[in-house]
Design a protein around this motif. Structure first.
Motif, mmCIF file in Angstrom:
data_model
loop_
_atom_site.group_PDB
_atom_site.id
_atom_site.type_symbol
_atom_site.label_atom_id
_atom_site.label_comp_id
_atom_site.label_asym_id
_atom_site.label_seq_id
_atom_site.Cartn_x
_atom_site.Cartn_y
_atom_site.Cartn_z
ATOM 1 N N VAL A 209 0.089 -1.546 -0.275
ATOM 2 C CA VAL A 209 -0.202 0.061 0.073
ATOM 3 C C VAL A 209 1.282 1.013 -0.576
ATOM 4 C CG1 VAL A 209 -2.088 -1.305 1.127
ATOM 5 C CG2 VAL A 209 -0.298 -0.095 2.624
ATOM 6 N N THR A 210 0.466 2.510 -0.237
ATOM 7 C CA THR A 210 1.542 3.343 -0.794
ATOM 8 C C THR A 210 0.608 4.150 0.731
ATOM 9 O OG1 THR A 210 -0.456 5.367 -1.154
ATOM 10 C CG2 THR A 210 0.786 3.151 -2.926
ATOM 11 N N SER A 211 1.765 5.500 0.312
ATOM 12 C CA SER A 211 1.350 6.471 1.400
ATOM 13 C C SER A 211 -0.007 6.623 2.089
ATOM 14 C CB SER A 211 1.842 7.504 1.634
ATOM 15 O OG SER A 211 2.025 8.125 0.369
ATOM 16 N N LYS A 212 -0.785 6.879 0.899
ATOM 17 C CA LYS A 212 -2.169 7.491 1.164
ATOM 18 C C LYS A 212 -3.356 6.210 1.378
ATOM 19 C CE LYS A 212 -1.582 11.149 -2.728
ATOM 20 N NZ LYS A 212 -1.798 11.438 -4.176
ATOM 21 N N HIS A 213 -2.614 5.585 1.856
ATOM 22 C CA HIS A 213 -4.433 4.400 1.616
ATOM 23 C C HIS A 213 -4.129 4.005 3.483
ATOM 24 C CE1 HIS A 213 -5.396 0.471 3.122
ATOM 25 N NE2 HIS A 213 -5.663 0.112 1.416
ATOM 26 N N ARG A 214 -5.627 4.266 3.419
ATOM 27 C CA ARG A 214 -5.626 4.195 5.650
ATOM 28 C C ARG A 214 -4.568 3.078 6.451
ATOM 29 N NH1 ARG A 214 -11.845 2.394 5.517
ATOM 30 N NH2 ARG A 214 -10.722 0.137 4.890
ATOM 31 N N TRP A 215 -4.825 2.200 5.523
ATOM 32 C CA TRP A 215 -3.988 2.101 6.609
ATOM 33 C C TRP A 215 -2.535 2.526 7.654
ATOM 34 C CZ3 TRP A 215 -4.044 -3.672 3.675
ATOM 35 C CH2 TRP A 215 -5.439 -3.944 3.747
ATOM 36 N N TRP A 216 -2.056 2.685 6.286
ATOM 37 C CA TRP A 216 -0.761 3.842 6.250
ATOM 38 C C TRP A 216 -0.795 4.762 7.306
ATOM 39 C CZ3 TRP A 216 4.146 3.375 3.139
ATOM 40 C CH2 TRP A 216 5.404 4.386 3.757
ATOM 41 N N LYS A 217 -2.914 5.521 6.477
ATOM 42 C CA LYS A 217 -2.131 7.020 7.647
ATOM 43 C C LYS A 217 -2.411 6.799 9.072
ATOM 44 C CE LYS A 217 -5.120 8.817 4.262
ATOM 45 N NZ LYS A 217 -6.232 9.896 3.240
ATOM 46 N N GLU A 218 -3.360 6.007 8.858
ATOM 47 C CA GLU A 218 -3.645 5.821 10.669
ATOM 48 C C GLU A 218 -2.848 4.732 11.597
ATOM 49 O OE1 GLU A 218 -8.297 4.624 11.054
ATOM 50 O OE2 GLU A 218 -8.667 5.643 9.549
ATOM 51 N N ALA A 219 -2.315 3.745 11.329
ATOM 52 C CA ALA A 219 -1.473 3.313 11.456
ATOM 53 C C ALA A 219 0.137 4.194 12.003
ATOM 54 C CB ALA A 219 -1.096 2.260 10.940
ATOM 55 N N VAL A 220 0.591 4.650 11.010
ATOM 56 C CA VAL A 220 2.410 5.022 11.558
ATOM 57 C C VAL A 220 1.938 5.831 12.609
ATOM 58 C CG1 VAL A 220 3.621 6.851 10.752
ATOM 59 C CG2 VAL A 220 2.904 4.834 9.446
ATOM 60 N N GLY A 221 2.719 5.217 13.442
ATOM 61 C CA GLY A 221 2.761 6.513 14.651
ATOM 62 C C GLY A 221 1.557 6.268 15.625
ATOM 63 N N ASN A 222 1.293 5.209 15.266
ATOM 64 C CA ASN A 222 -0.158 5.032 16.708
ATOM 65 C C ASN A 222 -0.149 3.839 16.622
ATOM 66 O OD1 ASN A 222 -2.965 4.913 17.901
ATOM 67 N ND2 ASN A 222 -4.225 5.767 15.524
ATOM 68 N N LEU A 223 0.374 3.498 18.273
ATOM 69 C CA LEU A 223 0.014 2.371 18.089
ATOM 70 C C LEU A 223 -1.276 1.307 18.922
ATOM 71 C CD1 LEU A 223 3.109 1.563 20.574
ATOM 72 C CD2 LEU A 223 2.953 0.766 18.095
ATOM 73 N N LYS A 224 -2.444 2.241 18.438
ATOM 74 C CA LYS A 224 -3.852 2.125 19.123
ATOM 75 C C LYS A 224 -4.468 1.836 17.559
ATOM 76 C CE LYS A 224 -3.294 4.368 23.965
ATOM 77 N NZ LYS A 224 -3.865 4.640 25.045
ATOM 78 N N SER A 225 -4.051 2.217 17.001
ATOM 79 C CA SER A 225 -5.321 1.814 15.363
ATOM 80 C C SER A 225 -5.726 0.633 15.675
ATOM 81 C CB SER A 225 -4.038 2.915 14.395
ATOM 82 O OG SER A 225 -4.906 2.309 12.987
ATOM 83 N N PRO A 226 -6.847 0.408 14.916
ATOM 84 C CA PRO A 226 -7.013 -0.935 14.458
ATOM 85 C C PRO A 226 -6.185 -1.020 13.365
ATOM 86 C CG PRO A 226 -8.976 1.041 14.126
ATOM 87 C CD PRO A 226 -7.261 1.609 15.006
ATOM 88 N N TYR A 227 -5.104 -0.551 12.710
ATOM 89 C CA TYR A 227 -5.089 -1.116 11.283
ATOM 90 C C TYR A 227 -3.251 -1.083 11.799
ATOM 91 C CZ TYR A 227 -9.271 0.174 9.550
ATOM 92 O OH TYR A 227 -10.754 0.508 9.063
ATOM 93 N N SER A 228 -2.846 -1.088 13.569
ATOM 94 C CA SER A 228 -1.589 -0.895 13.685
ATOM 95 C C SER A 228 -0.982 -2.191 13.299
ATOM 96 C CB SER A 228 -1.413 -0.678 15.528
ATOM 97 O OG SER A 228 -1.923 -1.884 15.948
ATOM 98 N N ASP A 229 -1.491 -3.619 13.501
ATOM 99 C CA ASP A 229 -0.851 -4.515 12.222
ATOM 100 C C ASP A 229 -1.030 -5.173 10.794
ATOM 101 O OD1 ASP A 229 1.535 -6.823 12.644
ATOM 102 O OD2 ASP A 229 0.026 -8.038 13.311
ATOM 103 N N TYR A 230 -2.015 -4.344 10.428
ATOM 104 C CA TYR A 230 -1.972 -4.106 8.775
ATOM 105 C C TYR A 230 -0.288 -4.458 8.261
ATOM 106 C CZ TYR A 230 -7.503 -4.812 9.768
ATOM 107 O OH TYR A 230 -7.800 -5.396 9.768
ATOM 108 N N ILE A 231 0.045 -3.109 8.213
ATOM 109 C CA ILE A 231 1.674 -3.048 7.711
ATOM 110 C C ILE A 231 2.279 -3.286 8.471
ATOM 111 C CG2 ILE A 231 0.291 -1.210 5.784
ATOM 112 C CD1 ILE A 231 1.724 1.196 7.559
ATOM 113 N N LEU A 232 3.993 -3.654 7.992
ATOM 114 C CA LEU A 232 4.521 -4.085 8.476
ATOM 115 C C LEU A 232 5.480 -2.547 8.817
ATOM 116 C CD1 LEU A 232 6.117 -7.151 7.161
ATOM 117 C CD2 LEU A 232 5.357 -7.176 8.890
ATOM 118 N N PHE A 233 6.265 -2.586 10.248
ATOM 119 C CA PHE A 233 7.024 -1.630 10.616
ATOM 120 C C PHE A 233 8.391 -1.976 11.114
ATOM 121 C CE2 PHE A 233 3.178 0.130 10.912
ATOM 122 C CZ PHE A 233 2.385 1.444 11.240
#
Length: 512
Positions: free
Chosen positions: A123-147
Motif C-alpha cells: 500500500v502507499t502512504s495515501k492508503h488508510r492503513w498507512w495514514k492511521e497506523a503510522v505512529g499510532n499503536l492504538k490504531s485498529p490498523y497498527s498490525d496491517y502493515i509492517l514496520f
C-alpha cells in the motif's frame, strides 16, 4: 394415441438436440491480456478506460478471444495501478463502479469471461492503513502493515527493499508491505475479492469477475522474515474461501521466480493456473530441444485439473516484434503459443506486431512504458480513442515506436488476408474448430529432423499433428512410429510418414 405421437416426436427432437450438442466442438479459452489505460479512450482525455474497452469488445470477439485479463483497476498514483491508495475504489481515470459493472455484464452477455489483476501485498502512504497506523499503536490498523521499529514510525520496505517509487511524471510514491500474516488482513482480502466476484451479493455472478490474477505471489514474500509460509497461512485460505463464494471462479498466480513451473503453487496454494515462463523462453528460442524439454515439464506434467498460461509477451517483458523483426518467425511463435496447449494469453497489440522494449531512462517506472504503449488503431497513429496518456512526458515518448504508415495498426492489417492480425484470427479459428486443438492434451511427436519440432494434441477420438520448421531453410522429415493417413488443416499436404516444410512453415493435420 395423440399423446404417444407427441412423446415420440418430443423424444426424437430431444435426441437430435443432444446429438447436435455433443457434435458441437468444445472451444478452448483464449485470453486477451490488456493494459486498459493504453487500449481505447472513450472520452477524449487520452486515458484508456472501461467504457473504451467495452466499445471494442466487437474487435476482441472478431479476433477470437474468449476472456479478458485487466491490469489493476483500483485507485493508485502510479499509471500501472499496482500500488494502491485504496483497493475499494476504481481509478477515476478508468471510470466508475457502474462503468465496470456495465463492462462485466456486456462481456458475460457475449459468452466471454473477465479477470482482474490484484496485488494487495503493498500500500502507499495515501492508503488508510498507512495514514492511521503510522505512529499510532492504538490504531485498529497498527498490525496491517509492517514496520521497522517498535514505535511504528517507520513502515518497512517493499519489493527490492525500496521505500518509494518514482513515477514517470516525477511523483514520488512512498510504498510499504502489508502484513499478510495478520488474520484480519486475510479477512479483509476475502471480503475485497468477494466483492468483485459478486458486487451486489445476490449470488448471481453476471456482474462479477470470473477470477483473478495474483501478481507477485510468494510463499516467503520478498524474503522478509515476518512473511514466511504464506501458502499455508494466506494464499490457500484466500483461494479456499473465494471458491466458497463462487466455485467456478479461477485463480492464476504469477510466480515471483520466473523459472518456477508452479508445482508448489498448485499443491500448497491451491491455485488453478500458473504462468509458463520456461515455455515462453523456449518458444522464442526456436530451439527444438528446449521446446521438447519445457513442453514436457510445463504441459505434459501439469497436474490434472490445473493449467498453464502460455504467453509470448506481457506487461513486464519486451515485445517479441522488437526482439525479432522477421514476420515469419512472429507467425511461428504465434502458432506455437496458440496450438501447443495450455491456456494461451495474448498481450494486447501482439496480434498486430506492436513493438516496445524496456527503456533506460533513470530511476523511474517510465522505463516500462515502451512495453505498455497505446494500442495502434490507425494508419496515421492518430485518431479518436488513441490512449496516448504519456504523450510529451519523457524520452519514452520521444523514442516511441508508435509510427505512422509502418504497417503496425489495426487499420492497416484488418483488410489484408496476409497480415499478422489475419494470421492470428486464422489460428484461433482453427484452434476453436477442432476439439484436439481446443482442449486436447500435449504429446511430443518424434521426427528425424533437428530443425522440425512436432507435437500431437489429443482428446477422445480427435488427434492432431503439428509440425513447425524452426529454420530459414526448407526441411523434410520422417515421423517415427506407425504410419497414418492425414487430413491437412493448415500448410502443405503430408505423406504417410514424411513431411516437407518451407522455411518457418507451420503444418497442421488431423490424424485419421
Amino acid at each position: 394415441m395423440k399423446y404417444l405421437i407427441f412423446l415420440l416426436l418430443f423424444t426424437a427432437s430431444l435426441t437430435g438436440w443432444a446429438q447436435q450438442s455433443l457434435s458441437k466442438p468444445q472451444k478452448g479459452e483464449v485470453i486477451y491480456h490488456v493494459c486498459q489505460r493504453s487500449f481505447y479512450d472513450s472520452n477524449g482525455d487520452t486515458q484508456g478506460d472501461l467504457n473504451g474497452l467495452r466499445q471494442k469488445l466487437d474487435y476482441l470477439q472478431e479476433l477470437g478471444v474468449t476472456s479478458i485479463l485487466l491490469m489493476p483497476l483500483y485507485d493508485a498514483d502510479c499509471y500501472h495501478n499496482y500500488f494502491a491508495n485504496d483497493f475499494e475504489k476504481i481509478d477515476a481515470e478508468f471510470g466508475t463502479m457502474a462503468d465496470y459493472i456495465k463492462l462485466v455484464k456486456d462481456v458475460h452477455r457475449r459468452g466471454m469471461k473477465i479477470y482482474l489483476d490484484m496485488e494487495t501485498q503493498y500500500v502507499t502512504s495515501k492508503h488508510r492503513w498507512w495514514k492511521e497506523a503510522v505512529g499510532n499503536l492504538k490504531s485498529p490498523y497498527s498490525d496491517y502493515i509492517l514496520f521497522d521499529d517498535a514505535a511504528h514510525q517507520q513502515p518497512t520496505t517493499m519489493i527490492f527493499n525500496l521505500r518509494e517509487l518514482i513515477s514517470y511524471d516525477g511523483t514520488v510514491i512512498p510504498i510499504t508491505t502489508v502484513n499478510l500474516r495478520n488474520p484480519d488482513v486475510l479477512t479483509y482480502n476475502v471480503g475485497l475479492f468477494s466483492y468483485f466476484l459478486d458486487p451486489n451479493k445476490d449470488g448471481n455472478f453476471d456482474d462479477g469477475a470470473d477470477g483473478f490474477r495474483l501478481d507477485h505471489a510468494m510463499d516467503n514474500l520478498d524474503e522478509k522474515p515476518a512473511l514466511t509460509n504464506l501458502f499455508a497461512t494466506f494464499w490457500k485460505p484466500l483461494v479456499t474461501r473465494l471458491k466458497q463464494v463462487n466455485p467456478a471462479m479461477t485463480i492464476v498466480a504469477e510466480q515471483a521466480n520466473w523459472n518456477d513451473v508452479g508445482t508448489d503453487y498448485f499443491e500448497r496454494a491451491g491455485v488453478d493456473r500458473m504462468f509458463g515462463f520456461g515455455l515462453q523462453r523456449a518458444m522464442l528460442s526456436f530451439n527444438k530441444q528446449q521446446l521438447i524439454n519445457k513442453a514436457d515439464s510445463i504441459l505434459r506434467l501439469c497436474p490434472q485439473g490445473k493449467d498453464q498460461l502460455i504467453f509470448l509477451e506481457n506487461h513486464d517483458i519486451d515485445r517479441f516484434a522488437s526482439l525479432e523483426k522477421d514476420g515469419r518467425k512472429q507467425r511461428v511463435a504465434a502458432a506455437l503459443q496458440l496450438l501447443i496447449g495450455g491456456i494461451p494469453a495474448i498481450y494486447y497489440g501482439q496480434e498486430i506486431g506492436m513493438q516496445g522494449r524496456n527503456g533506460s531512462f533513470g530511476n523511474t517506472d517510465g522505463n516500462d512504458i515502451p512495453r505498455r504503449q497505446a494500442f495502434d488503431w490507425y494508419k496515421s497513429g492518430e485518431g479518436p480513442g488513441m490512449a496516448v496518456w504519456y504523450k510529451n512526458t519523457g524520452q519514452w515518448w520521444a523514442q516511441s515506436t508508435l509510427k505512422p504508415n509502418d504497417g503496425i495498426s489495426v487499420a492497416e492489417q484488418l483488410a489484408s488476408p496476409t497480415s499478422l492480425l489475419s494470421y492470428y484470427k486464422k489460428l484461433i479459428a482453427l484452434k476453436q474448430s477442432n476439439p484436439a486443438l481446443a482442449t486436447g492434451r500435449y504429446e511430443n511427436a518424434d521426427n528425424t529432423n533437428a530443425s522440425i519440432y512436432g507435437f500431437y494434441r489429443t482428446t477422445g477420438a480427435s488427434r492432431v499433428l503439428v509440425l513447425v520448421n524452426l529454420s530459414d531453410q526448407p526441411q523434410q522429415t520422417t515421423l517415427t512410429g506407425r504410419s497414418r493417413p492425414y487430413k491437412t488443416l493448415l500448410g502443405p499436404a503430408i505423406g504417410l510418414q514424411r513431411a516437407r516444410l518451407a522455411p518457418y512453415e507451420v503444418g497442421v493435420w488431423e490424424v485419421r
